[in-house]
Design an enzyme around this catalytic site. Sequence first.
Site, PDB file in Angstrom:
ATOM      1  N   GLY A  22       0.773  -1.232   0.000  1.00 12.41           N
ATOM      2  CA  GLY A  22       0.000   0.000   0.000  1.00 12.41           C
ATOM      3  C   GLY A  22       0.805   1.282   0.000  1.00 12.41           C
ATOM      4  N   GLY A  24       2.756   2.286  -2.437  1.00 11.56           N
ATOM      5  CA  GLY A  24       2.863   2.834  -3.787  1.00 11.56           C
ATOM      6  C   GLY A  24       4.034   2.308  -4.594  1.00 11.56           C
ATOM      7  N   LYS A  25       4.470   1.080  -4.313  1.00 12.82           N
ATOM      8  CA  LYS A  25       5.592   0.503  -5.070  1.00 12.82           C
ATOM      9  C   LYS A  25       5.264   0.407  -6.558  1.00 12.82           C
ATOM     10  CE  LYS A  25       5.964  -3.419  -2.911  1.00 12.82           C
ATOM     11  NZ  LYS A  25       4.970  -3.253  -1.840  1.00 12.82           N
ATOM     12  N   THR A  26       4.091  -0.148  -6.858  1.00 15.79           N
ATOM     13  CA  THR A  26       3.752  -0.391  -8.265  1.00 15.79           C
ATOM     14  C   THR A  26       3.608   0.923  -9.034  1.00 15.79           C
ATOM     15  OG1 THR A  26       2.665  -2.493  -7.758  1.00 15.79           O
ATOM     16  CG2 THR A  26       2.058  -1.433  -9.820  1.00 15.79           C
ATOM     17  N   SER A  27       2.914   1.896  -8.461  1.00 17.87           N
ATOM     18  CA  SER A  27       2.737   3.168  -9.170  1.00 17.87           C
ATOM     19  C   SER A  27       4.076   3.878  -9.360  1.00 17.87           C
ATOM     20  CB  SER A  27       1.749   4.067  -8.423  1.00 17.87           C
ATOM     21  OG  SER A  27       2.159   4.290  -7.090  1.00 17.87           O
ATOM     22  N   ASP A  49       4.645  -8.920  -7.612  1.00 14.74           N
ATOM     23  CA  ASP A  49       3.758  -8.631  -6.484  1.00 14.74           C
ATOM     24  C   ASP A  49       2.403  -9.292  -6.732  1.00 14.74           C
ATOM     25  OD1 ASP A  49       2.169  -7.588  -4.504  1.00 14.74           O
ATOM     26  OD2 ASP A  49       2.805  -5.519  -4.777  1.00 14.74           O
ATOM     27  N   THR A 506      -4.130  -2.001  -2.797  1.00 17.64           N
ATOM     28  CA  THR A 506      -3.270  -3.037  -2.204  1.00 17.64           C
ATOM     29  C   THR A 506      -3.799  -3.552  -0.871  1.00 17.64           C
ATOM     30  OG1 THR A 506      -1.338  -2.161  -3.363  1.00 17.64           O
ATOM     31  CG2 THR A 506      -0.921  -3.590  -1.481  1.00 17.64           C
TER      32      THR A 506
END
Length: 587
Positions: A22, A24-27, A49, A506
Amino acid sequence: MYPSFSPNHIQTQFLFLTGKGGVGKTSTACATAVALADSGKKVLLISTDPASNLQDVFGIELTSTPKAIPSIENLFASNIDPEASAKAYRESVVGPYRDKFPEAVIATMEEQLSGACTVEIAAFDEFTGFLTNSEVVNQYNHIIFDTAPTGHTLRLLQLPTAWKGFLEESTHGASCLGPLSGLADKKDLYSSAVSALSDAAKTTLILVTRPDVSALLEADRASQELKEIGIKNQMLIINGLLQHYIETDEISSAFYHRQRDSLKRMPDNLKEIITYSLPYVSYSLTGVENLRNLFKPYKPSTTLDMENPSVNLPGLKAVIEDFSANGTKLIFTMGKGGVGKTTVASAIAVGLVEKGHRVHLTTTDPAAHLEYQFQSNSFNQNLTISSINPKVEVEKYKAEVLSRVSNDLDEAGLAYLKEDLESPCTEEIAVFQAFAEVVAKSENEIVVIDTAPTGHTLLLLDASESYSKEIERSTGKVPESARKLLPQIRNPKETSVVIVTLAEATPVLEASRLQDDLRRASINPKWWVINQSLSATNTNDPILKGKAIAEQGWIQEVNENKAEKCAIIPWLLEEKVGYDKLKDYIN
């Protein structure tokens, strides 16, 4: 406060992003990949992930084979499904033994290979090729990995005993038994991958965090754990930093100052790392244009006449009334770190006391000085509190396991076992045993337990008990108190699990996996609680209100598709600590 992050800060070919769910790794990974591709670099973005939403971000179906993103020249993406990889890996390990071992033994082997460590190793197995295959590596200027392996997994990869079929030789009752036993032919390949990770000229580790205490502590833990094995080229990104606040908006002002107060408490280790920030934005980070905007100066809409989102869910009071009316005796709160499990557990305990029940609250949060605060209050004569220190319980559990098997293992085997006992699952088992002792001593009262064990841990404890009966040499033992607690947890007339989440992608996806995990162990959570919801406030800050609108889809998803029953708690102006403050949740 901190300079804004720019992809120009990236100097290495490999980038690994890590951080708790949550943050913000992916963004961040996607926006970085787009910016580098826009600058003319050829980029491969890989996600391992389980909660990844790369497909949603780019609007394209992805697989483990890299695929070109149509709207962005030079950008390719791959989405590895670690759960599917883990399933295939488990079968490759267990399959050869199905006709040789009793059914109970096979069940134990499968459950021991169902933990988070196995999923992570299976994912590492998948992306090792992207690190070590020169044909792949030479095609790209940058390869970005959304989700880095933990230090625990990488240390396991470096232990020689891990490659010697350890699963066949020992059953010590720990948590991630022999997760590498099926990969003996890949030792050299993995060694090359770990070397690439440790090479500062090749790899940058990007620690992504939010400006809140729990996320910063998790980033600090990951940083130190990875430094210990040589991954020292680290960068910290503080994501979601509210740049300004509206003085006349209580929510806006409190939100801003709480973030700044958290940053003042940043661990010393993180202060030594080069640090950048990214702004708190109201828009969803999906679609190429939104990703491109992340690295530009943020100018939110100044329109304040948007309708406040409507939230028609009950508050925490409904949860408490349900437990009180139905005579629930054992209540677990469960969810990922940072969603507010401890606070929700405490508020439930206080609410039940206010309804005339005797309640015992136990927590694993060593920083929560709730016992002192509650006992100093004259209204809590029906409330008792205990605090379980996970570190103490883990050390006790590890000592117990090691004492049982130390005479039967050589030095290398002992080293492997010690590392195996460093896994997150070990802490769950140790803490669960401490919980069981508390419950065993409790009569004529409701017990509220902050942080429930996962379904994997419960099945593992069950399997260990079956295994110890089946195989004489097994040292897997389940204490009597824990053994008695297992069927009680599965009885919905006595026990209820509350899943706590936030109204974000997430946390909801991870909470959903937790629920699936519990259902495997025949436990069906009754309530979901959506915590810290901006949708349930009256903020007029354009950024926060935009985020409140974005929450609506996730609130609907939880209420309609995930939860048997659902409640919501608004984002509050202050953290509620102490008996009287916690009563605010039920008034």
